[in-house]
Design an enzyme around this catalytic site. Sequence first.
Site, PDB file in Angstrom:
ATOM      1  NE  ARG A   1      22.256 -25.951 -10.591  1.00 59.62           N
ATOM      2  CZ  ARG A   1      21.847 -26.973  -9.853  1.00 59.62           C
ATOM      3  NH1 ARG A   1      22.053 -26.982  -8.542  1.00 59.62           N
ATOM      4  NH2 ARG A   1      21.200 -27.991 -10.420  1.00 59.62           N
TER       5      ARG A   1
ATOM      6  CG  LEU B   1      19.592 -29.815  -1.487  1.00 55.93           C
ATOM      7  CD1 LEU B   1      19.352 -30.079  -0.012  1.00 55.93           C
ATOM      8  CD2 LEU B   1      18.512 -30.475  -2.333  1.00 55.93           C
TER       9      LEU B   1
ATOM     10  CD  GLU C   1      14.096 -30.180  -4.265  1.00 54.48           C
ATOM     11  OE1 GLU C   1      14.761 -30.952  -4.984  1.00 54.48           O
ATOM     12  OE2 GLU C   1      14.249 -28.948  -4.295  1.00 54.48           O
TER      13      GLU C   1
ATOM     14  NE  ARG D   1      16.208 -27.485  -5.469  1.00 51.80           N
ATOM     15  CZ  ARG D   1      17.316 -28.084  -5.853  1.00 51.80           C
ATOM     16  NH1 ARG D   1      18.353 -27.350  -6.272  1.00 51.80           N
ATOM     17  NH2 ARG D   1      17.398 -29.397  -5.845  1.00 51.80           N
TER      18      ARG D   1
ATOM     19  CD  GLU E   1      -1.480  -2.320   2.012  1.00 55.29           C
ATOM     20  OE1 GLU E   1      -2.309  -2.963   2.665  1.00 55.29           O
ATOM     21  OE2 GLU E   1      -0.259  -2.640   1.958  1.00 55.29           O
TER      22      GLU E   1
ATOM     23  CB  CYS F   1      -1.018  -4.504   8.517  1.00 54.31           C
ATOM     24  SG  CYS F   1       0.059  -3.101   8.143  1.00 54.31           S
TER      25      CYS F   1
ATOM     26  CB  THR G   1      12.222 -43.123   3.834  1.00 46.38           C
ATOM     27  OG1 THR G   1      12.509 -44.370   3.192  1.00 46.38           O
ATOM     28  CG2 THR G   1      12.135 -43.335   5.333  1.00 46.38           C
TER      29      THR G   1
ATOM     30  CB  SER H   1      17.004 -41.361 -10.162  1.00 48.54           C
ATOM     31  OG  SER H   1      18.003 -40.583  -9.524  1.00 48.54           O
TER      32      SER H   1
END
Length: 360
Positions: free
Chosen positions: A210, A207, A289, A187, A56, A79, A293, A171
């Site tokens: 990029r 992690l 990510e 990310r 605002e 607010c 498990t 993978s």
Amino acid sequence: MATPADITAMRRALALAARGLGSTSPNPVVGCVITDASGHQVGEGWHQRAGGPHAEVHALRQAGALARGGTAYVTLEPCNHTGRTGPCAQALIEAGISRVVYAVGDPNPQATGGADTLRQAGVEVRQGLLEDEAEAGNIAWLTSVRLGRPFVRWKYAATLDGRIAAADGTSRWISSPESRADVHRLRAEADAVVVGSGTARADDPHLAVRGIEGAEQPLRVVVDTEATAVKLGARVLDAAAPTLIAVAEDAETSLPDVLRLPRAAGGGLAVDALLDALHTRGVRSVLLEGGPTLAGAFVAAGAVDQVVGYLAPVLLGAGPAALADAGIGTIAEALRLHVTDTARIGSDLRITAVPTTKGA
């Protein structure tokens, strides 16, 4: 009743708010458009980073004297408190705004009440315009306020038969380059990226974000219960982004930046304790990510708020599935999802869904 001009202005405010994704935490993303007394747009702005002016204020500065007698369209209720910045409700009143239209009410008990303050000053106030779209755009912050823990988005990439790796463990790469680039966008929007010890051992992941200019780097979190998966020299320990290794309270480690947490009854770390610790550190959104498990542990804890699956046109027939034991023993206990979006990303299909209820 909303006019076409009202809807157009609010859609612009929503688009502006989205520019703050990834840079405003622990604050929400907010956009604001101001029109003058005749309905012409004279100002716009968005909350760009925590501690900086709110949406605002940016819009009012751009509008100047033309704001008097005009309308402010805001994606979140203005607010009503003084923190690192002043109350936006008062700023709108002082600028002479005569009408405020906002999409979503502010659930934060410290900031709510702006609508009442505006009404008491004689300002016409309307709530709920494009509320669903505004909720979706601010879902991470809204979830964190309502539940007192970070919003958790579980992302995975799998073949059409649900495999995340081949039988031999390979993978790379199931998903397309376009999908992998899209993950960096996720990310960049998150405060923290979380993986487990299996992913740390198998992939030595980096992690960090990029390929996105100006992106804020998220906190990299590895859940390494026994403190055996992350070794000195691991890519996740470089200086590209901050890192936290979550280990059991009784685990022995000499690694820096360790977060010690209680063990869960069934093994691993307690998910609620992890999320509570991250929330205390200012984390409002998590991109999960981790492998099957860790994902299973989050699902079992009821701590997955959104699922983003990248399905590749590939068949393997064997290999690990995307989700391991999640405490679901019968179809009646299945976690049902509502699909909110589907999109082609390169050669893959991206499906976004949110949990609805357990059971048929």
